[in-house]
Enzyme design. Structure first.
Site, short mmCIF file in Angstrom:
data_model
loop_
_atom_site.label_atom_id
_atom_site.label_comp_id
_atom_site.label_asym_id
_atom_site.label_seq_id
_atom_site.Cartn_x
_atom_site.Cartn_y
_atom_site.Cartn_z
N HIS A 162 -8.26 -4.12 -0.77
CA HIS A 162 -6.78 -4.02 -0.73
C HIS A 162 -6.25 -4.54 0.59
O HIS A 162 -5.29 -4.09 0.50
CB HIS A 162 -7.32 -2.36 -0.65
N ARG B 102 -12.51 7.21 8.29
CA ARG B 102 -11.87 5.67 8.68
C ARG B 102 -13.07 4.72 7.73
O ARG B 102 -12.48 3.87 7.28
CB ARG B 102 -12.14 4.99 10.51
N SER C 289 0.79 -1.06 0.01
CA SER C 289 0.09 0.40 -0.48
C SER C 289 0.88 1.32 -0.14
O SER C 289 1.47 1.30 -0.87
CB SER C 289 -0.47 0.12 1.22
N ASP D 179 -8.98 -5.30 -6.00
CA ASP D 179 -8.99 -4.48 -4.91
C ASP D 179 -9.40 -3.17 -6.07
O ASP D 179 -9.21 -3.16 -6.71
CB ASP D 179 -7.20 -4.33 -5.10
#
Lengths: 362, 362
Positions: free
Chosen positions: B341, B218, B149, B308
């Protein structure tokens, strides 16, 4: 309160009182609709179009409202949905703020808008109410019902609950049930609105309005309606003219951010926040997998888009399998459009032949 | 201000003053790291792990901190990253709030936290700072650099700008440049934080803290890290025990909403909001396509995940092509993990053999 009824809208009254699936009733409710073409003497050439969350009934230009509609390239003389042959009716969903009765509408009992006192709208309520528009127009059975996104869910509910009202179905980018991923996206959109202090438990005014919450909700919507690969081609890494500003070091810098902001600005004040909450939640509640195996359609075309992250193409494949198991001859098209969930609104190169060929074969 | 340095962290001082790519300098900066295994006499068995946005340096248990790390199944004696053979260093990114110097750290010049006066962090700054940890440990060249990432972007920057520091690369779920779709998601997360009045231009306190903004950011992150198909299997349409509450008609109703809420609660007070803004923006700025054609790696393994949506697998394929065009023998793995992801943190059945086999061949 904000209602955004397009010019030239027509209205079908709902029975009064009108009872929702949750048992609650409202008085004097109506559904906004528009029509194109001419109903034949047998009333056997009707196509009913059911709309997505934010769409109004103005799917194409009319004499009363010549501005282009949201499906303009699809509907008209000689087009895929050929108004030389078909009588086309587009219905704004119950619960919307685009002319049909919804949370922003005046409650005749109180003289104030319903706001959160509106009945707990379901997709089934939207489907029920659309049948009253057919009734109002003297149409016993729509030859074809077409729905995309939320409208595609409504079309499925209509096929399940009102089998005599529909013979053929075109269902686009919809779902037989809401996925947890889609619920998560919508839940976050609703949270953004509800967290905005100016939402005020649904009691906002034009002067004190949950603009931040609506902006967040809309931007998240636009993101979920598209795909990474499409935006790469459209925006790349183009930067805005005014680069990072010292006064706003985390402000907009890339063209894609400005695009989102533009979408949000056009939406925030033109869609009622409470209406958004009710319609969004109705989608979460939708779950008709069992019933779809028992519909009585003469045929169906189910279309999905491979880049759709909100209603993944596996969901349309599932719809097609369920309809096929009911015995309806069903065609499933998995389109490689890059535009994700929104493809039916933009990828006309793929959608026009799909719809035209199916209608042509009927 | 909030800093969340894991127990047992080690620290490498950065040169003081330490100059960022934007030309600005800070004093007394440091990088938090942890290590596993033993460095050999030639200092030729080092693996450097670079972290994603929210990770700390505690990738696996240590004597000083026996709690499990974020890559526990991957690192240890006899594991894929075998600490019997390798000396493993995991570095917390510059700009983070997990022990390395970042916006929440005290500015020795003022005696107050940097907040928005922190230099404009880039991925390259994070890569530069990691080389000082190697220096501090007496390691001229890491045999292998591993990043996932944001850490995968940092690893690419390190390979571009410090070719003598790295021989082999494992790059996971990263990108050679930020896509507009990913920029849009991150921009919306930053907007959620900045729109929260309690963010207060970065001047929040523990008592007056942008909890709503961080919660939104978040939750949007967690949504973008996963995939629709995985969540269907995990959550289905399970409802919470307490069904829709009349006092909160749009409150949580489905298990997936509670899952998101739990993730948000665990994060909101354990990650510094300003740090989040700086690191998020650094990813938007990343663009090294040209340079990656001229790296000097001995070999590379590039891993992507087909589900992803934030860093689509086409981006890892692009990295692999760029590295191959540089002349480095490059292996590309496109994994069918359903976890999007986040797969590298959960799909060990696929990731362990991939990493183990590559390291075994070196």
């Amino acid at each position: 309160m904000m209602e955004f009824t397009p010019a030239g809208s027509l209205f079908a009254p709902l029975p009064s009182p009108y009872t929702f699936r949750d048992g609650r009733s409202i008085e004097g409710a109506r559904i906004a609709y528009e029509t194109w073409g001419t109903l034949n003497a047998q009333a056997s050439n009707a196509i009913l179009i059911l709309t997505g969350l934010s769409a109004n009934a103005h799917a194409a230009a009319t004499d009363a409202n010549p501005s282009p509609g949201w499906w303009e390239p699809m509907i008209g003389s000689g087009k895929a949905i050929d108004t030389d042959n078909w009588f086309v009716v587009c219905v704004n969903s119950l619960g919307s703020c685009k002319g049909s009765t919804g949370p922003a509408s005046m409650n005749p009992d109180t003289g104030t808008p319903y706001r959160l006192d509106f009945p707990n709208l379901t997709i089934e309520d939207a489907a029920d109410s659309a049948t009253h528009v057919l009734e109002h127009l003297g149409i016993e059975t729509a030859q074809v019902v077409i729905g995309a996104s939320m409208g595609g869910m409504t079309a499925l509910a209509l096929a399940c609950d009102h089998p005599h009202r529909v013979r053929h179905l075109i269902d686009v980018s919809a779902a037989a049930t809401a996925l947890p991923f889609s619920i998560a996206v919508r839940s976050l959109q609703r949270e953004a609105i509800r967290l905005d202090p100016l939402w005020d438990g649904g009691n906002y005014t034009d002067e004190s309005y949950p603009e931040s919450g609506m902006r967040m909700a809309r931007k998240l919507g636009v993101i979920s309606y598209r795909s990474a690969i499409e935006w790469d081609g459209r925006f790349g890494r183009v930067r805005l003219d005014s680069d990072t500003d010292d006064d706003d070091p985390f402000g907009m810098e890339f063209a894609v951010e400005s695009y989102l902001e533009g979408h949000a600005r056009r939406f925030v004040r033109y869609f009622d926040p409470n209406s958004y909450l009710f319609m969004s939640r109705a989608m979460d509640w939708f779950e008709r997998i069992e019933d779809l195996q028992r519909v009585q359609l003469d045929s169906a075309l189910v279309i999905g888009v491979q880049t759709d992250i909100l209603f993944p193409v596996q969901q349309q494949e599932q719809i097609a399998e369920l309809l096929a198991s009911s015995g309806a001859p069903t065609q499933f098209l998995s389109l490689p459009s890059p535009q994700g969930h929104d493809a039916f609104l933009v990828d006309y190169d793929r959608f026009i032949p799909a719809v035209r060929d199916y209608l042509h074969r009927l």
